[in-house]
Design a protein around this motif. Structure first.
Motif, PDB file in Angstrom:
ATOM      1  N   ASN A  45       0.857  -1.186   0.000  1.00 10.85           N
ATOM      2  CA  ASN A  45       0.000   0.000   0.000  1.00 10.85           C
ATOM      3  C   ASN A  45       0.893   1.237   0.000  1.00 10.85           C
ATOM      4  O   ASN A  45       1.812   1.333   0.814  1.00 10.85           O
ATOM      5  N   GLY A  46       0.623   2.159  -0.888  1.00 10.23           N
ATOM      6  CA  GLY A  46       1.509   3.311  -1.052  1.00 10.23           C
ATOM      7  C   GLY A  46       1.154   4.529  -0.222  1.00 10.23           C
ATOM      8  O   GLY A  46       1.573   5.634  -0.551  1.00 10.23           O
ATOM      9  N   GLU A  47       0.353   4.355   0.843  1.00  9.22           N
ATOM     10  CA  GLU A  47      -0.043   5.495   1.668  1.00  9.22           C
ATOM     11  C   GLU A  47       0.296   5.250   3.126  1.00  9.22           C
ATOM     12  O   GLU A  47      -0.158   4.256   3.710  1.00  9.22           O
ATOM     13  N   GLU A  48       1.038   6.180   3.731  1.00 10.09           N
ATOM     14  CA  GLU A  48       1.423   6.028   5.137  1.00 10.09           C
ATOM     15  C   GLU A  48       0.212   5.892   6.058  1.00 10.09           C
ATOM     16  O   GLU A  48       0.223   5.136   7.020  1.00 10.09           O
ATOM     17  N   GLY A  49      -0.844   6.660   5.737  1.00 13.85           N
ATOM     18  CA  GLY A  49      -2.032   6.672   6.599  1.00 13.85           C
ATOM     19  C   GLY A  49      -2.595   5.284   6.834  1.00 13.85           C
ATOM     20  O   GLY A  49      -3.115   4.980   7.910  1.00 13.85           O
ATOM     21  N   PHE A  50      -2.518   4.434   5.837  1.00  8.40           N
ATOM     22  CA  PHE A  50      -3.038   3.075   5.984  1.00  8.40           C
ATOM     23  C   PHE A  50      -2.048   2.174   6.713  1.00  8.40           C
ATOM     24  O   PHE A  50      -2.427   1.234   7.390  1.00  8.40           O
ATOM     25  N   ARG A  51      -0.743   2.436   6.537  1.00  9.96           N
ATOM     26  CA  ARG A  51       0.283   1.517   7.046  1.00  9.96           C
ATOM     27  C   ARG A  51       0.658   1.786   8.495  1.00  9.96           C
ATOM     28  O   ARG A  51       1.027   0.861   9.219  1.00  9.96           O
ATOM     29  N   ASP A  52       0.538   3.081   8.857  1.00 12.87           N
ATOM     30  CA  ASP A  52       0.992   3.558  10.157  1.00 12.87           C
ATOM     31  C   ASP A  52       0.521   2.693  11.323  1.00 12.87           C
ATOM     32  O   ASP A  52      -0.672   2.443  11.465  1.00 12.87           O
ATOM     33  N   GLY A  53       1.442   2.231  12.129  1.00 12.37           N
ATOM     34  CA  GLY A  53       1.075   1.502  13.340  1.00 12.37           C
ATOM     35  C   GLY A  53       0.823   0.019  13.125  1.00 12.37           C
ATOM     36  O   GLY A  53       0.496  -0.694  14.071  1.00 12.37           O
ATOM     37  N   PHE A  54       0.929  -0.447  11.888  1.00 13.23           N
ATOM     38  CA  PHE A  54       0.668  -1.870  11.615  1.00 13.23           C
ATOM     39  C   PHE A  54       1.957  -2.647  11.301  1.00 13.23           C
ATOM     40  O   PHE A  54       1.900  -3.782  10.843  1.00 13.23           O
ATOM     41  N   ALA A  55       3.090  -2.045  11.543  1.00 15.42           N
ATOM     42  CA  ALA A  55       4.364  -2.725  11.273  1.00 15.42           C
ATOM     43  C   ALA A  55       4.532  -3.896  12.247  1.00 15.42           C
ATOM     44  O   ALA A  55       3.911  -3.892  13.316  1.00 15.42           O
TER      45      ALA A  55
END
Ligand SMILES: Cc1ncc(COP(=O)(O)O)c(C=O)c1O
Length: 465
Positions: free
Chosen positions: A167-177
């Motif tokens: 997914n190329g958007e930080e908003g979706f990825r943030d906190g799910f690492a």
């Protein structure tokens, strides 16, 4: 029925008795931000029934659907052919999902789908778009024996862990690492693609031929050139056609706009089952499937409990029949061109309107900084609070005043996306263009109420920081 079985489940009664609690039930038991957001922008309607490209509220008012349930209602709501197929499949009491037989419907749907992608040989059926992508990512890794997937900045391929990794958007990825160690490249950047491929660890490159976020198309020639580079480096081209597929852009698959593009894997979902039954499909080359399912021991190495279920397959077959009978691919092309050109003709008249782009019935309307001083100060006020508020200011009166449902095409974007059912025609184009023109007039010529609402949005945006 209920008299004979007083304790049996009665859907109509349940809805009649408790349907009024819908917003409270969501607030209490589901994602509580949805009813909150809907109330904030005055979208907390009660829709009662739907057909084709319209739905109706409890007062009998009609709403034009330019969103198609995020693209799933390609053939329109409650298409009679799809409905009949579903009634028929239920009435047939098939021995479905025994899991140890070979029912005919998945084979028939695969045959039909593959006829639209003649360079591909096999299909895996899952239950959603994200699952179709997960399947492609797994198959690409296994078939190439390499770990890394390349994807595009701003890409959207779904929200489960694997597809979130591309997914190329930080908003979706943030906190799910931690996510998978995949790598983003700018859409259209062949040099960067080649540099990444040269490292020798790339399994494949996943790409939306037209990005859902912002409605950005790969530059002409990019997909073909990317395919050549990928194949030279023994990596795979994965086309995510979850949103663009099944006729949406005026070809059956959007990659077909360009000659010679033959992706190794193609992901399909959304419109395939007419909006009724979740479905996902990953189409691929024979050698890829043969590698993944290389021995009898591996027969279930990639599978899904509900995959290939009879209802989804029957709905899919009915949808493809409707697409053909009603010439919906051609219709998406011609109606889309009519809508796009009529909207594009407005760009010179409204300084806040910057661009209209897209293909077929996937259209992006982009707003931008106005020239005149008065409008510019208002625009700047919105931008300072949060990018995307002006587009929201347009979406709201389109629904509240003109009863047309649209969406902002992604967080922090001044772009509205139109992805209506493919069955719309000139009356719907007229209605949309008329309403959009009225909203643009209001935004440019005073429009106190509209800008007042903008100020409310600003307060909320600042308050939620
Ligand atoms: C291009 C693309 N891929 C994948 C998905 C994910 O599909 P789903 O929501 O069915 O998981 C979407 C959903 O919007 C999409 O637009």
């Amino acid at each position: 029925m209920t008299a004979d079985h007083p304790k049996s489940f009665d859907l109509a009664r349940l809805l009649a008795e408790r349907g009024g609690e819908r917003y409270d039930l969501h607030a209490r038991h589901l994602n509580h931000q949805l009813p909150r957001m809907l109330r904030t922008i005055g979208f907390d309607k009660v829709y009662e029934r739907a057909e084709g490209a319209y739905f109706w509220d409890t007062d009998g008012q009609d709403y034009l659907d330019m969103l198609a349930g995020f693209g799933v209602m390609g053939v329109g709501r409650h298409h009679p052919v799809v409905r009949k197929a579903l009634h028929d499949v239920l009435d047939a009491s098939l021995a479905d999902l025994t899991r140890f037989d070979c029912p005919p419907l998945p084979g028939l749907l695969a045959e039909k789908l593959l006829a639209h992608a003649p360079h591909l040989d096999r299909v895996f059926f899952g239950n959603s778009g994200t699952e179709a992508v997960e399947t492609a990512l797994k198959f690409a890794r296994y078939a190439t024996g390499r770990p890394r997937i390349l994807y595009c900045e701003h890409a959207f391929h779904g929200l489960t862990a694997g597809s979130l990794s591309v997914n190329g958007e930080e908003g979706f990825r943030d906190g799910f690492a931690p996510l998978l160690p995949d790598t983003a490249i700018p859409l259209g950047d062949l040099e960067r693609l080649e540099r990444e491929l040269a490292r020798g660890d790339v399994a494949g490159f996943v790409v939306e031929p037209i990005q859902g976020k912002g409605v950005h198309e790969a530059p002409p020639g990019f997909l073909r050139a990317a395919q050549d580079l990928l194949h030279r480096h023994k990596a795979l081209l994965i086309a995510d056609e979850v949103q663009t597929g099944i006729g949406r852009t005026g070809d059956f698959f959007a990659y077909q706009h360009e000659d010679g593009v033959e992706p190794d894997l193609v992901c399909v979902a959304k419109a395939l089952s007419g909006g009724y039954v979740p479905v996902g499909a990953t189409l691929g080359k024979d050698w890829i499937f043969k590698k993944v399912y290389s021995s009898m021991d591996r027969v279930l190495v990639h599978s899904a409990s509900f995959g290939s279920n009879a209802q989804a397959m029957a709905a899919g077959l009915a949808v493809l029949a409707v697409m053909e009978e009603e010439h919906l691919v051609e219709s998406a092309r011609t109606t889309g061109e009519l809508l796009r050109s009529r909207l594009a003709a407005l760009v010179d008249s409204y300084e806040l309107l910057h661009e209209v782009r897209g293909r077929g019935l996937m259209i992006g309307i982009e707003f931008g900084r106005p020239r005149s001083l008065g409008l510019r100060s208002r625009w700047t006020m919105l931008q300072a609070a949060r990018k995307g508020l002006f587009a929201q200011m347009v979406v709201v009166p389109l629904l509240q005043k003109h009863r047309i449902l649209t969406q902002v095409s992604g967080d922090h974007l001044e772009v509205i996306k139109l992805i209506p059912p493919l069955i719309i025609g000139e009356p719907e184009v007229d209605r949309f263009v008329r309403a959009f023109t009225a909203v643009m007039d209001e935004a440019h010529n005073g429009g106190g109420l509209m800008w007042d609402f903008g100020r409310t949005l600003v307060k909320q945006a600042v308050g939620s920081r």
